[in-house]
Design a protein around this motif. Structure first.
Motif, PDB file in Angstrom:
ATOM      1  N   HIS A 134       0.828  -1.196   0.000  1.00 20.18           N
ATOM      2  CA  HIS A 134       0.000   0.000   0.000  1.00 20.18           C
ATOM      3  C   HIS A 134       0.872   1.259   0.000  1.00 20.18           C
ATOM      4  O   HIS A 134       1.984   1.258   0.522  1.00 20.18           O
ATOM      5  N   HIS A 135       0.344   2.293  -0.586  1.00 18.93           N
ATOM      6  CA  HIS A 135       1.000   3.593  -0.510  1.00 18.93           C
ATOM      7  C   HIS A 135       1.110   3.980   0.968  1.00 18.93           C
ATOM      8  O   HIS A 135       0.215   3.682   1.768  1.00 18.93           O
ATOM      9  N   PRO A 136       2.207   4.616   1.365  1.00 19.39           N
ATOM     10  CA  PRO A 136       2.382   4.970   2.783  1.00 19.39           C
ATOM     11  C   PRO A 136       1.241   5.782   3.380  1.00 19.39           C
ATOM     12  O   PRO A 136       1.029   5.744   4.602  1.00 19.39           O
ATOM     13  N   LEU A 137       0.492   6.510   2.548  1.00 15.61           N
ATOM     14  CA  LEU A 137      -0.614   7.319   3.054  1.00 15.61           C
ATOM     15  C   LEU A 137      -1.958   6.595   3.020  1.00 15.61           C
ATOM     16  O   LEU A 137      -2.989   7.177   3.367  1.00 15.61           O
ATOM     17  N   VAL A 138      -1.951   5.323   2.603  1.00 19.61           N
ATOM     18  CA  VAL A 138      -3.183   4.541   2.500  1.00 19.61           C
ATOM     19  C   VAL A 138      -3.237   3.527   3.640  1.00 19.61           C
ATOM     20  O   VAL A 138      -2.259   2.826   3.916  1.00 19.61           O
ATOM     21  N   ARG A 139      -4.378   3.431   4.275  1.00 22.77           N
ATOM     22  CA  ARG A 139      -4.572   2.478   5.375  1.00 22.77           C
ATOM     23  C   ARG A 139      -4.950   1.107   4.806  1.00 22.77           C
ATOM     24  O   ARG A 139      -5.974   0.976   4.139  1.00 22.77           O
ATOM     25  N   PRO A 140      -4.171   0.069   5.062  1.00 26.35           N
ATOM     26  CA  PRO A 140      -4.488  -1.259   4.527  1.00 26.35           C
ATOM     27  C   PRO A 140      -5.725  -1.860   5.206  1.00 26.35           C
ATOM     28  O   PRO A 140      -5.963  -1.630   6.396  1.00 26.35           O
ATOM     29  N   PRO A 141      -6.507  -2.642   4.475  1.00 29.84           N
ATOM     30  CA  PRO A 141      -7.624  -3.370   5.094  1.00 29.84           C
ATOM     31  C   PRO A 141      -7.109  -4.410   6.085  1.00 29.84           C
ATOM     32  O   PRO A 141      -5.971  -4.870   5.987  1.00 29.84           O
ATOM     33  N   LYS A 142      -7.978  -4.793   7.029  1.00 27.47           N
ATOM     34  CA  LYS A 142      -7.618  -5.792   8.039  1.00 27.47           C
ATOM     35  C   LYS A 142      -8.335  -7.114   7.768  1.00 27.47           C
ATOM     36  O   LYS A 142      -9.501  -7.127   7.365  1.00 27.47           O
ATOM     37  N   ASN A 143      -7.633  -8.202   8.019  1.00 27.21           N
ATOM     38  CA  ASN A 143      -8.233  -9.525   7.862  1.00 27.21           C
ATOM     39  C   ASN A 143      -9.329  -9.700   8.915  1.00 27.21           C
ATOM     40  O   ASN A 143      -9.055  -9.605  10.114  1.00 27.21           O
ATOM     41  N   PRO A 144     -10.576  -9.959   8.516  1.00 26.58           N
ATOM     42  CA  PRO A 144     -11.664 -10.061   9.498  1.00 26.58           C
ATOM     43  C   PRO A 144     -11.574 -11.299  10.381  1.00 26.58           C
ATOM     44  O   PRO A 144     -12.217 -11.354  11.438  1.00 26.58           O
ATOM     45  N   TRP A 145     -10.788 -12.287   9.972  1.00 18.20           N
ATOM     46  CA  TRP A 145     -10.604 -13.479  10.795  1.00 18.20           C
ATOM     47  C   TRP A 145      -9.668 -13.197  11.970  1.00 18.20           C
ATOM     48  O   TRP A 145      -9.870 -13.708  13.064  1.00 18.20           O
ATOM     49  N   ASN A 146      -8.654 -12.388  11.724  1.00 18.10           N
ATOM     50  CA  ASN A 146      -7.682 -12.040  12.755  1.00 18.10           C
ATOM     51  C   ASN A 146      -6.840 -10.891  12.214  1.00 18.10           C
ATOM     52  O   ASN A 146      -6.133 -11.048  11.216  1.00 18.10           O
ATOM     53  N   ALA A 147      -6.906  -9.758  12.872  1.00 21.77           N
ATOM     54  CA  ALA A 147      -6.244  -8.551  12.366  1.00 21.77           C
ATOM     55  C   ALA A 147      -4.730  -8.652  12.363  1.00 21.77           C
ATOM     56  O   ALA A 147      -4.058  -7.827  11.740  1.00 21.77           O
ATOM     57  N   ASP A 148      -4.179  -9.661  13.030  1.00 23.96           N
ATOM     58  CA  ASP A 148      -2.729  -9.844  13.032  1.00 23.96           C
ATOM     59  C   ASP A 148      -2.240 -10.616  11.807  1.00 23.96           C
ATOM     60  O   ASP A 148      -1.037 -10.803  11.640  1.00 23.96           O
ATOM     61  N   TYR A 149      -3.182 -11.053  10.971  1.00 24.85           N
ATOM     62  CA  TYR A 149      -2.826 -11.860   9.813  1.00 24.85           C
ATOM     63  C   TYR A 149      -3.027 -11.090   8.511  1.00 24.85           C
ATOM     64  O   TYR A 149      -3.841 -10.170   8.427  1.00 24.85           O
ATOM     65  N   TRP A 150      -2.265 -11.508   7.520  1.00 19.89           N
ATOM     66  CA  TRP A 150      -2.299 -10.919   6.182  1.00 19.89           C
ATOM     67  C   TRP A 150      -3.679 -11.103   5.557  1.00 19.89           C
ATOM     68  O   TRP A 150      -4.212 -12.221   5.543  1.00 19.89           O
ATOM     69  N   PRO A 151      -4.275 -10.059   4.994  1.00 21.95           N
ATOM     70  CA  PRO A 151      -5.553 -10.219   4.299  1.00 21.95           C
ATOM     71  C   PRO A 151      -5.389 -10.553   2.820  1.00 21.95           C
ATOM     72  O   PRO A 151      -6.368 -10.584   2.082  1.00 21.95           O
ATOM     73  N   GLY A 152      -4.137 -10.804   2.396  1.00 20.28           N
ATOM     74  CA  GLY A 152      -3.870 -10.977   0.976  1.00 20.28           C
ATOM     75  C   GLY A 152      -3.329  -9.680   0.409  1.00 20.28           C
ATOM     76  O   GLY A 152      -3.168  -8.680   1.111  1.00 20.28           O
ATOM     77  N   ILE A 153      -3.060  -9.709  -0.884  1.00 15.46           N
ATOM     78  CA  ILE A 153      -2.364  -8.568  -1.473  1.00 15.46           C
ATOM     79  C   ILE A 153      -3.359  -7.648  -2.181  1.00 15.46           C
ATOM     80  O   ILE A 153      -4.404  -7.329  -1.646  1.00 15.46           O
ATOM     81  N   SER A 154      -3.116  -7.269  -3.393  1.00 10.75           N
ATOM     82  CA  SER A 154      -3.793  -6.167  -4.064  1.00 10.75           C
ATOM     83  C   SER A 154      -5.318  -6.161  -3.917  1.00 10.75           C
ATOM     84  O   SER A 154      -5.903  -5.139  -3.599  1.00 10.75           O
ATOM     85  N   SER A 155      -5.987  -7.288  -4.131  1.00  8.78           N
ATOM     86  CA  SER A 155      -7.457  -7.325  -4.048  1.00  8.78           C
ATOM     87  C   SER A 155      -7.947  -7.585  -2.632  1.00  8.78           C
ATOM     88  O   SER A 155      -9.060  -8.074  -2.438  1.00  8.78           O
ATOM     89  N   SER A 156      -7.153  -7.241  -1.628  1.00  5.42           N
ATOM     90  CA  SER A 156      -7.537  -7.532  -0.248  1.00  5.42           C
ATOM     91  C   SER A 156      -8.799  -6.796   0.168  1.00  5.42           C
ATOM     92  O   SER A 156      -9.618  -7.337   0.918  1.00  5.42           O
ATOM     93  N   GLY A 157      -8.997  -5.563  -0.305  1.00  9.31           N
ATOM     94  CA  GLY A 157     -10.230  -4.852   0.030  1.00  9.31           C
ATOM     95  C   GLY A 157     -11.459  -5.590  -0.472  1.00  9.31           C
ATOM     96  O   GLY A 157     -12.477  -5.686   0.230  1.00  9.31           O
TER      97      GLY A 157
END
Length: 471
Positions: A134-157
């Motif tokens: 993500h761009h440094p000024l963009v807030r990445p989406p959070k994995n709804p299963w566990n926010a400590d885990y990767w939600p995947g890459i580009s299509s994560s939203g």
């Protein structure tokens, strides 16, 4: 009502909308309320289109009431990855450079979804330019299963919104794994079609010959319904293919008897963790019980293809960003900027060698499908990744290669794949697997995926979420 309905499959909702057991308006309002309650924490949406969504829902209800039913997307609320042009709506592609861009027309896939009667809830977040961070000024989406885990890459939203019940399906794109990784990470079904099956007109490019537009949904039937609406030749995209679009929902009703599934036991187990191997073994048993036959195969070595993917993507990204890079270099995040820089230094001779190797691999994979109908493989060779591990990827090229081993080769060859949830880690995080089909046989993927999901329930697992309003 919302608690009972937000995890319905798209095709289940469609039946109830057509029968007028539910109205598109009440479902859309419930979705907008849920987005308002949940997404402040999850961050999947970058732009909620509440006003137009309500108008589209009212129009859908009126048409359905008068017998003007357009098909399984009519009145269904969906979400769009924010790299698809949407007329008059900000479309930023995860960047700051395009944050004020309001397209004068819809992308072809957006127009086709409107023609199908879908209700667009809004635009969902992605990595900068659909690359890896993500761009440094963009807030990445959070994995709804566990926010400590990767939600995947580009299509994560797209995946986070679908998994959290903030839409009934979504559009994504895949250049190296960006439909498949988020689908696996969020317990969803992701369909990456063949290159050229879906028009890319009005879609921000990352790498033209690698970019695929597809669907992220809760089931194979849902993914087929979305693909059926957006697929097909488009005069605005001369690379889109003329082949007729099958009835994917009809394919979803077929069984597995007589189908041949190839398995490369060595490739599927070499440096693959135990939990992922267990998911593959369970999938094999499920398909065998459904009547499929298994064939031992030897998949072509993908080491070179994985190594080639990064420079191939880089030079095409440099071309895609030529107007704004280096002219506006300082507005780019460091990861995408470094990729573009690498692409600008690649020679034509090196690029040509990559293209020739891609053609050779595509031919070898095509030959494999002379003996099988499907190939069963992992999405990646390790259990769900924590965000802490993802932060170290730049320092671990071997880990990046492992992550891409089962995804980017099929962007290089253009073959279609479907990702299906097939198990869970010890921590309860979803684990997915892939099926691959021959070029343009997405119907086979929908058929097999739907059969698997009639026999299993992994796709019906959902994250436990509590809105701030309920706390």
């Amino acid at each position: 009502m919302a608690d009972a309905l937000h995890y319905l499959e798209l095709t289940e909702l469609a039946v109830r909308l057509k029968a007028r057991e539910l109205s598109a308006l009440e479902v859309t309002r419930a979705q907008l309320d849920r987005i308002d309650a949940m997404d402040r924490e999850l961050g999947s949406y970058v732009h909620v289109m509440a006003e137009t969504a309500i108008a589209e829902a009212k129009a859908a209800d009126a048409e359905i009431a008068h017998g003007l039913y357009r098909g399984p997307l009519h009145g269904v609320p969906i979400a769009l990855k924010d790299l698809f042009w949407t007329k008059g709506i900000p479309t930023a592609a995860g960047s700051t450079i395009h944050r004020d861009f309001r397209p004068g027309e819809d992308a072809t896939v957006v127009r086709r979804l409107k023609d199908a009667g879908a209700v667009t809830l809004g635009k969902v977040q992605l990595t900068e330019g659909a690359y890896s961070d993500h761009h440094p000024l963009v807030r990445p989406p959070k994995n709804p299963w566990n926010a400590d885990y990767w939600p995947g890459i580009s299509s994560s939203g797209s995946a986070v919104a679908t998994a959290a019940g903030l839409c009934f399906g979504s559009l994504g794109s895949d250049t190296g794994g960006s439909i498949r990784w988020p689908s696996a990470a969020n317990g969803l079904t992701g369909l990456k079609p063949s290159w050229g099956r879906v028009s890319r007109h009005g879609t921000f490019e990352l790498a033209t010959t690698l970019d695929h537009v597809g669907s992220i949904c809760r089931s194979a039937a849902d993914a087929g319904a979305l693909l059926g609406a957006i697929a097909g030749q488009d005069p605005n995209d001369p690379t889109s293919l003329f082949e007729p679009v099958p009835d994917y929902l009809a394919a979803a009703a077929e069984d597995m008897r007589g189908l041949r599934i190839g398995v490369d036991a060595g490739w599927n187990s070499d440096d693959v963790d135990v939990a992922t191997q267990r998911v593959l073994a369970d999938a094999i048993e499920a398909f065998r019980a459904l009547g499929a036959a298994f064939v031992d195969v030897r998949f072509p070595d993908v080491t070179q293809a994985v190594a080639d993917w990064a420079p191939n993507c880089a030079i095409e990204a440099a071309n895609a960003h030529e107007v704004t890079y280096p002219a506006r270099k300082d507005e780019y995040g460091p990861i995408l900027a470094s990729v573009i820089e690498a692409g600008r230094t690649l020679t034509a001779l090196d690029y040509q060698k990559i293209l020739l190797r891609r053609l050779a691999l595509r031919g070898r994979v095509a030959a494999l499908f002379e003996t099988i109908d499907l190939l069963l493989i992992p999405v990646h060779p390790f259990p769900p990744l924590t965000l802490a591990m993802i932060r170290t990827l730049g320092e671990q090229p071997d880990l990046i290669a492992k992550l891409q081993r089962y995804t980017c080769p099929f962007d290089m060859t253009g073959h279609p794949t479907i990702t299906l949830p097939g198990g869970a880690s010890e921590d309860g995080l979803p684990i997915g697997f892939q099926l691959v089909a021959t070029h343009l046989d997405e119907a086979m993927l929908v058929r097999a995926g739907a059969a698997f999901q009639r026999a299993t329930s992994w796709h019906r697992r959902h994250p436990s979420l509590t809105s701030r309003r309920q706390q």
